[in-house]
Design an enzyme around this catalytic site. Sequence first.
Site, PDB file in Angstrom:
ATOM      1  N   SER A 255       1.014  -0.692  -0.091  1.00 44.12           N
ATOM      2  CA  SER A 255      -0.095   0.189   0.399  1.00 44.12           C
ATOM      3  C   SER A 255       1.099   1.278   0.369  1.00 44.12           C
ATOM      4  O   SER A 255       1.693   1.623   0.192  1.00 44.12           O
ATOM      5  CB  SER A 255      -0.546   0.198   0.653  1.00 44.12           C
ATOM      6  OG  SER A 255      -1.724   0.953   1.333  1.00 44.12           O
TER       7      SER A 255
ATOM      8  N   LYS B  53      -4.385  -6.746   3.325  1.00 45.93           N
ATOM      9  CA  LYS B  53      -4.909  -5.790   2.108  1.00 45.93           C
ATOM     10  C   LYS B  53      -6.165  -5.184   2.125  1.00 45.93           C
ATOM     11  O   LYS B  53      -5.867  -4.596   2.019  1.00 45.93           O
ATOM     12  CB  LYS B  53      -3.396  -5.966   1.441  1.00 45.93           C
ATOM     13  CG  LYS B  53      -3.874  -4.640  -0.320  1.00 45.93           C
ATOM     14  CD  LYS B  53      -3.189  -3.369   0.564  1.00 45.93           C
ATOM     15  CE  LYS B  53      -3.108  -2.819  -0.120  1.00 45.93           C
ATOM     16  NZ  LYS B  53      -4.111  -1.508  -1.110  1.00 45.93           N
TER      17      LYS B  53
ATOM     18  N   HIS C 204      -7.267  -3.654   4.534  1.00 44.22           N
ATOM     19  CA  HIS C 204      -6.891  -2.426   4.111  1.00 44.22           C
ATOM     20  C   HIS C 204      -8.251  -1.075   3.398  1.00 44.22           C
ATOM     21  O   HIS C 204      -8.240  -0.358   3.951  1.00 44.22           O
ATOM     22  CB  HIS C 204      -5.687  -2.528   3.975  1.00 44.22           C
ATOM     23  CG  HIS C 204      -5.369  -0.920   3.383  1.00 44.22           C
ATOM     24  ND1 HIS C 204      -5.051  -0.431   2.335  1.00 44.22           N
ATOM     25  CD2 HIS C 204      -4.104  -0.641   4.169  1.00 44.22           C
ATOM     26  CE1 HIS C 204      -4.617   0.531   2.261  1.00 44.22           C
ATOM     27  NE2 HIS C 204      -3.587   1.327   3.312  1.00 44.22           N
ATOM     28  N   ASN C 205      -7.819  -1.911   2.243  1.00 45.58           N
ATOM     29  CA  ASN C 205      -8.942  -0.760   1.357  1.00 45.58           C
ATOM     30  C   ASN C 205     -10.125  -0.772   2.110  1.00 45.58           C
ATOM     31  O   ASN C 205     -11.384   0.278   1.166  1.00 45.58           O
ATOM     32  CB  ASN C 205      -8.396  -1.699   0.006  1.00 45.58           C
ATOM     33  CG  ASN C 205      -6.941  -1.659  -0.395  1.00 45.58           C
ATOM     34  OD1 ASN C 205      -6.056  -1.507  -0.382  1.00 45.58           O
ATOM     35  ND2 ASN C 205      -7.191  -1.877  -1.785  1.00 45.58           N
TER      36      ASN C 205
ATOM     37  N   GLU D 137     -10.463   1.574   3.977  1.00 39.90           N
ATOM     38  CA  GLU D 137      -9.887   3.308   3.119  1.00 39.90           C
ATOM     39  C   GLU D 137     -11.487   3.354   2.656  1.00 39.90           C
ATOM     40  O   GLU D 137     -11.270   5.105   2.670  1.00 39.90           O
ATOM     41  CB  GLU D 137      -8.779   2.815   1.831  1.00 39.90           C
ATOM     42  CG  GLU D 137      -9.003   4.044   1.106  1.00 39.90           C
ATOM     43  CD  GLU D 137      -7.741   2.873   0.093  1.00 39.90           C
ATOM     44  OE1 GLU D 137      -6.356   2.356  -0.084  1.00 39.90           O
ATOM     45  OE2 GLU D 137      -7.899   2.939  -1.334  1.00 39.90           O
TER      46      GLU D 137
HETATM   47  C1  6PG Z   1      -3.348   1.288  -1.371  1.00 38.72           C
HETATM   48  C2  6PG Z   1      -4.610   1.616  -2.570  1.00 38.72           C
HETATM   49  C3  6PG Z   1      -4.653   1.100  -3.295  1.00 38.72           C
HETATM   50  C4  6PG Z   1      -5.986   0.738  -4.427  1.00 38.72           C
HETATM   51  C5  6PG Z   1      -6.030   2.313  -4.665  1.00 38.72           C
HETATM   52  C6  6PG Z   1      -7.346   1.531  -5.825  1.00 38.72           C
HETATM   53  O1  6PG Z   1      -3.242   0.675  -0.601  1.00 38.72           O
HETATM   54  O2  6PG Z   1      -2.396   1.750  -1.782  1.00 38.72           O
HETATM   55  O3  6PG Z   1      -5.587   1.102  -1.770  1.00 38.72           O
HETATM   56  O4  6PG Z   1      -3.970  -0.491  -3.453  1.00 38.72           O
HETATM   57  O5  6PG Z   1      -5.346  -0.209  -5.767  1.00 38.72           O
HETATM   58  O6  6PG Z   1      -6.478   2.427  -4.073  1.00 38.72           O
HETATM   59  O7  6PG Z   1      -8.523   1.882  -4.702  1.00 38.72           O
HETATM   60  P1  6PG Z   1     -10.263   2.010  -5.816  1.00 38.72           P
HETATM   61  O8  6PG Z   1     -10.987   0.977  -6.263  1.00 38.72           O
HETATM   62  O9  6PG Z   1     -10.882   3.325  -5.573  1.00 38.72           O
HETATM   63  O10 6PG Z   1      -9.934   2.044  -7.147  1.00 38.72           O
END
Ligand code: 6PG
Length: 482
Positions: free
Chosen positions: A128, A182, A185-186, A189
Amino acid sequence: ASANIGVVGLAVMGSNLARNLASREGNTVAVFNRSPERTHTLTGEHPEAGFVASESYDDFVASLAKPRTAIIMVQAGRGTDAVISELVSRFEPGDIIVDGGNANFHDTIRREAEIKPTGIHFVGAGISGGEEGALHGPSIMPGGSAESYETLGPILASIAAVAEGEPCVTHIGTDGAGHFVKMVHNGIEYADMQLIAEAYDLIRRGTGKTPAEIADVFAEWNTGELESYLIEITAEVLRQTDAATGQPLVDVILDEAGAKGTGAWTVQNALDLGVPVSGIAEAVFARSLSSKRAQREAAVDLPGPDEAWSVAPEDADAFIEDVRKALYASKIIAYSQGFDEIIAGAEQYGWNVHKGEVAKIWRAGCIIRARFLNRIADAYADDPTLVALAVAPYFRDAIASGQSSWRRVVATAAQAGIPTPAFSSSLAYYDGLRADRLPAALVQGQRDFFGAHTYKRVDRPGVFHTLWSGDRSEIETTPSSH
Ligand code: 6PG
């Protein structure tokens, strides 16, 4: 064979990761890309990196010292399988293949199982931090065997972000554990971004402040307990003016949020595991709703509240402070739900995941890096068996001091007709969590009525059914041992 590490796939993330590796003492980095132009561009622009470039898999594999270690940085999906099979056919037992893409952890589990009989190690590693992170220090979440981590760990530690002196990488667990973490994590996010967006929307519509003025609010918040990368970049985005129109950029960006799927995976797996990640789910759905253009156009005239809503100028500061507290409380819930999913996933898939270590490696490098991850790490260090983050003393106090603000904000938003799905669902979750009695008792009664699904009683053990279509007496369906 002169390189101790190789990178396959030289799009931005792969190139940046290769440059990061090359910049660290002791590393010689082999690079390969399916189309050689990318390789030429990278080696041409970065002679200082001393890359060992190859134009065929044979040469690439030959350029790696044993045990060979190669990191695959290609778009997750079929391409990954193709690269893996090229490497597997040339690698030897003890060599290590790392998938650094955003793979679905189910794929990682499958790939690891397929490769294992060859004696080659397969490691799914979540990485990430976007392009900048890959170049200057990402947060890395590797799965795979403990044995492979002995070779891989020090290499990854050399390129990872550093938080309070510690590299942001830890061996998460076997096979798909790294990609699972991960994924979560997303999901977090997504929730964090949606919560921030809701906070912005409330302040803008309530106080009439301009995006640039709200940027100042976020910059100020970034000096306190909300300090985080996402708050910081929010201020930057809000401050940006569109060169073509002179408008705030945020006002000329089409309001349809995209998604590449990892947020949805987090929710799908949470449903499978039975973990209520309502904040993350609402964030994913909020993006879906935003993209339903035809429905939104058809619905744009649907009635809203009778009276227009605004915050009196003298109340603006207090309102903004309420929103800040609501954001912090909701954020605690979002992270708490994410960690619940990690705990449930670890249990389901047999991973020994250290929650505190996960919190620590998220303190720098990754997109959700935030000051309060220290608090999460502390909470799990104090009590490794903590059943929910929200009940840890620090978080309990934080919510206690913010909850009246949180309730005011959610009530105000509902009355004003402003959608705050993440704020609202987080509060509902919190109230559900702390409820002494839930109306789930009634749901059980309903289930028993129409489907004889049975229920348990509060006052004695056993499983019961009421003869709803008979004399409505109760029978014990599974006699208890007492
Ligand atoms: C990270 C991000 C990354 C992710 C984008 C895509 O940890 O660097 O999570 O890996 O691919 O943020 O997210 P979208 O689904 O919003 O395109």
